[in-house]
Design a protein around this motif. Sequence first.
Motif, PDB file in Angstrom:
ATOM      1  N   LEU A 265      33.333  54.732  52.629  1.00 50.16           N
ATOM      2  CA  LEU A 265      33.224  54.448  51.201  1.00 50.16           C
ATOM      3  C   LEU A 265      34.022  53.210  50.782  1.00 50.16           C
ATOM      4  CD1 LEU A 265      33.500  58.028  49.659  1.00 50.16           C
ATOM      5  CD2 LEU A 265      31.443  56.656  49.989  1.00 50.16           C
ATOM      6  N   LEU A 266      34.800  52.650  51.706  1.00 48.92           N
ATOM      7  CA  LEU A 266      35.645  51.510  51.355  1.00 48.92           C
ATOM      8  C   LEU A 266      34.820  50.296  50.933  1.00 48.92           C
ATOM      9  CD1 LEU A 266      38.489  50.300  51.182  1.00 48.92           C
ATOM     10  CD2 LEU A 266      38.256  49.611  53.590  1.00 48.92           C
ATOM     11  N   LEU A 267      33.827  49.910  51.745  1.00 48.31           N
ATOM     12  CA  LEU A 267      33.017  48.738  51.416  1.00 48.31           C
ATOM     13  C   LEU A 267      32.206  48.946  50.130  1.00 48.31           C
ATOM     14  CD1 LEU A 267      31.950  45.931  52.012  1.00 48.31           C
ATOM     15  CD2 LEU A 267      30.242  46.956  53.537  1.00 48.31           C
ATOM     16  N   PRO A 268      31.516  50.083  49.952  1.00 48.00           N
ATOM     17  CA  PRO A 268      30.802  50.281  48.689  1.00 48.00           C
ATOM     18  C   PRO A 268      31.713  50.208  47.461  1.00 48.00           C
ATOM     19  CG  PRO A 268      30.042  51.864  50.313  1.00 48.00           C
ATOM     20  CD  PRO A 268      31.213  51.169  50.909  1.00 48.00           C
ATOM     21  N   ALA A 269      32.936  50.742  47.577  1.00 52.89           N
ATOM     22  CA  ALA A 269      33.857  50.696  46.443  1.00 52.89           C
ATOM     23  C   ALA A 269      34.237  49.260  46.105  1.00 52.89           C
ATOM     24  CB  ALA A 269      35.112  51.525  46.747  1.00 52.89           C
ATOM     25  N   PHE A 270      34.543  48.470  47.126  1.00 50.17           N
ATOM     26  CA  PHE A 270      34.885  47.068  46.873  1.00 50.17           C
ATOM     27  C   PHE A 270      33.676  46.279  46.377  1.00 50.17           C
ATOM     28  CE2 PHE A 270      38.947  47.645  48.949  1.00 50.17           C
ATOM     29  CZ  PHE A 270      39.738  46.699  48.322  1.00 50.17           C
ATOM     30  N   ALA A 271      32.500  46.586  46.916  1.00 56.04           N
ATOM     31  CA  ALA A 271      31.285  45.911  46.448  1.00 56.04           C
ATOM     32  C   ALA A 271      31.092  46.156  44.956  1.00 56.04           C
ATOM     33  CB  ALA A 271      30.073  46.408  47.233  1.00 56.04           C
ATOM     34  N   ALA A 272      31.267  47.396  44.528  1.00 60.53           N
ATOM     35  CA  ALA A 272      31.098  47.737  43.121  1.00 60.53           C
ATOM     36  C   ALA A 272      32.185  47.099  42.257  1.00 60.53           C
ATOM     37  CB  ALA A 272      31.107  49.254  42.942  1.00 60.53           C
ATOM     38  N   ALA A 273      33.428  47.129  42.730  1.00 64.91           N
ATOM     39  CA  ALA A 273      34.532  46.569  41.937  1.00 64.91           C
ATOM     40  C   ALA A 273      34.386  45.057  41.781  1.00 64.91           C
ATOM     41  CB  ALA A 273      35.868  46.906  42.597  1.00 64.91           C
ATOM     42  N   PHE A 274      34.039  44.363  42.862  1.00 63.46           N
ATOM     43  CA  PHE A 274      33.861  42.917  42.773  1.00 63.46           C
ATOM     44  C   PHE A 274      32.629  42.558  41.941  1.00 63.46           C
ATOM     45  CE2 PHE A 274      36.455  42.433  46.819  1.00 63.46           C
ATOM     46  CZ  PHE A 274      37.516  41.829  46.172  1.00 63.46           C
ATOM     47  N   LEU A 275      31.550  43.301  42.139  1.00 67.79           N
ATOM     48  CA  LEU A 275      30.358  43.048  41.339  1.00 67.79           C
ATOM     49  C   LEU A 275      30.641  43.347  39.870  1.00 67.79           C
ATOM     50  CD1 LEU A 275      27.396  42.197  41.520  1.00 67.79           C
ATOM     51  CD2 LEU A 275      26.788  44.602  41.788  1.00 67.79           C
ATOM     52  N   GLY A 276      31.439  44.377  39.613  1.00 68.66           N
ATOM     53  CA  GLY A 276      31.802  44.695  38.240  1.00 68.66           C
ATOM     54  C   GLY A 276      32.580  43.586  37.562  1.00 68.66           C
ATOM     55  N   SER A 277      33.333  42.802  38.347  1.00 60.89           N
ATOM     56  CA  SER A 277      34.088  41.692  37.767  1.00 60.89           C
ATOM     57  C   SER A 277      33.198  40.527  37.360  1.00 60.89           C
ATOM     58  CB  SER A 277      35.154  41.198  38.758  1.00 60.89           C
ATOM     59  OG  SER A 277      34.547  40.584  39.887  1.00 60.89           O
ATOM     60  N   ALA A 278      31.905  40.607  37.698  1.00 60.03           N
ATOM     61  CA  ALA A 278      30.945  39.581  37.292  1.00 60.03           C
ATOM     62  C   ALA A 278      30.095  40.052  36.113  1.00 60.03           C
ATOM     63  CB  ALA A 278      30.041  39.211  38.465  1.00 60.03           C
ATOM     64  N   ILE A 280      30.040  41.703  32.053  1.00 60.83           N
ATOM     65  CA  ILE A 280      30.689  41.883  30.750  1.00 60.83           C
ATOM     66  C   ILE A 280      31.816  40.881  30.532  1.00 60.83           C
ATOM     67  CG2 ILE A 280      31.938  43.439  29.208  1.00 60.83           C
ATOM     68  CD1 ILE A 280      30.460  45.774  30.465  1.00 60.83           C
ATOM     69  N   ASP A 281      32.795  40.854  31.417  1.00 63.92           N
ATOM     70  CA  ASP A 281      33.918  39.915  31.292  1.00 63.92           C
ATOM     71  C   ASP A 281      34.098  39.200  32.625  1.00 63.92           C
ATOM     72  OD1 ASP A 281      36.065  38.521  30.385  1.00 63.92           O
ATOM     73  OD2 ASP A 281      37.471  40.204  30.391  1.00 63.92           O
ATOM     74  N   PRO A 282      33.225  38.225  32.934  1.00 60.68           N
ATOM     75  CA  PRO A 282      33.231  37.580  34.251  1.00 60.68           C
ATOM     76  C   PRO A 282      34.582  36.999  34.617  1.00 60.68           C
ATOM     77  CG  PRO A 282      31.283  36.944  33.010  1.00 60.68           C
ATOM     78  CD  PRO A 282      32.173  37.682  32.059  1.00 60.68           C
ATOM     79  N   GLY A 283      34.984  37.258  35.840  1.00 57.09           N
ATOM     80  CA  GLY A 283      36.258  36.764  36.331  1.00 57.09           C
ATOM     81  C   GLY A 283      37.388  37.754  36.196  1.00 57.09           C
ATOM     82  N   THR A 284      37.139  38.885  35.512  1.00 55.59           N
ATOM     83  CA  THR A 284      38.166  39.909  35.322  1.00 55.59           C
ATOM     84  C   THR A 284      37.621  41.264  35.741  1.00 55.59           C
ATOM     85  OG1 THR A 284      39.096  38.715  33.433  1.00 55.59           O
ATOM     86  CG2 THR A 284      39.694  41.022  33.673  1.00 55.59           C
ATOM     87  N   SER A 285      38.362  41.963  36.580  1.00 56.81           N
ATOM     88  CA  SER A 285      37.927  43.298  36.964  1.00 56.81           C
ATOM     89  C   SER A 285      37.962  44.196  35.732  1.00 56.81           C
ATOM     90  CB  SER A 285      38.871  43.857  38.040  1.00 56.81           C
ATOM     91  OG  SER A 285      38.459  45.121  38.473  1.00 56.81           O
ATOM     92  N   ASN A 286      36.861  44.881  35.460  1.00 60.79           N
ATOM     93  CA  ASN A 286      36.809  45.718  34.262  1.00 60.79           C
ATOM     94  C   ASN A 286      36.058  47.020  34.543  1.00 60.79           C
ATOM     95  OD1 ASN A 286      33.838  45.365  32.993  1.00 60.79           O
ATOM     96  ND2 ASN A 286      34.487  43.424  33.918  1.00 60.79           N
ATOM     97  N   PRO A 287      36.483  48.123  33.916  1.00 60.30           N
ATOM     98  CA  PRO A 287      35.910  49.436  34.220  1.00 60.30           C
ATOM     99  C   PRO A 287      34.417  49.566  33.911  1.00 60.30           C
ATOM    100  CG  PRO A 287      38.016  49.677  33.122  1.00 60.30           C
ATOM    101  CD  PRO A 287      37.658  48.238  33.027  1.00 60.30           C
ATOM    102  N   LEU A 288      33.977  49.095  32.735  1.00 57.70           N
ATOM    103  CA  LEU A 288      32.566  49.247  32.389  1.00 57.70           C
ATOM    104  C   LEU A 288      31.679  48.450  33.338  1.00 57.70           C
ATOM    105  CD1 LEU A 288      32.418  49.258  28.480  1.00 57.70           C
ATOM    106  CD2 LEU A 288      32.480  51.174  30.085  1.00 57.70           C
TER     107      LEU A 288
END
Length: 342
Positions: A265-278, A280-288
């Motif tokens: 689950l490590l790679l999927p979690a990082f994939a989602a977190a990095f993709l999430g930073s692109a 709503i608020d690009p360049g910043t990791s954000n929950p939504l």
Amino acid sequence: MQTITQADAGTPETVGVRSRASRSPGWRSLTYRYGIVGVWVLEIAVFAVLVPDTFLTAANITSLLSSQAALLVLALALVPTLTTGEIDLSIAGTMTVSATIAAQLNAVDGVNLWLSILAGLCAAAVVGLVNALLAVRVGVESIIVTLGMGTLLIGLSVWFSNSLTISGVSPEISAVLNSQLLRVNTAFYLALALGIGMWFVYRHTVFGRAAVFIGKSAEVARLSGLPVTRIKVLSFVATSLLAGLAGVIVIGIAGGLQPTSLQSLLLPAFAAAFLGSAIIDPGTSNPLGTVIAVLFLATGISGLVLLGMDTWIRDVFYGAAVVVAVTVSRLAMVASRKAAAP
């Protein structure tokens, strides 16, 4: 604030000032902020056409959502450290050791379920403190510290469980997490609520805004009087606690645990977190953004599997998502800096 008088209102300089002041973000900003959402909608439409008999069925949709609870919490666990400019590669190991301790104490040693879960979460908090001590206090690169810590924790989990699959966790927690609303298990709704709560913290609280500021420039934040060290320590602990919570969700849903199964689950979690930073608020990791990214990636995997693709497509899809996400986030940051420049 610059004041433009009637006398100089028509000069080229003031015209330029008014032009920049009235310039709206426009479609480019919307593309950067919500482009992935548009791609997600297109993705759904494509799979709906290619596999119409299975993709948009209630059974597939509810199964897809119900299966994402643990991954969603694990991806959200990355937000605190990524927001402050750190990377925690030990989340899968922390998730595993927390789940192993809770399952072993309850199912094998007969300890009360909630005390077992508390012990697992306490172990996760200790991991976060150790990571923070080495990365923040000592100054070792967080990526190195947490990479070694993650591997160490996986080994300890296998030793603690005697390399055996643990089964027989008390059904109390399963009754809560596997109960359904609209045919989707409660665990998913709890994970979704966690994401919304974290969004509120990082958008509307002093701690959250300070963490984002630190992520932009820790040195400037320190010179501004922010307690950079304390916030980074708390962020490491929050990441580990959330990773531990993801482990609790795993054993709660499955009723047991195979300690070596969670590292994937490590790679999927990082994939989602990095993709999430692109998003709503690009360049910043954000929950939504992370929540949307998890669902986007899960949709793609589900569609490809229904098309008959082999299991290797998961790694290809998640790996490509990381590359694309980091690239898009970087381009968005460059674009925003150019737009803000005088």
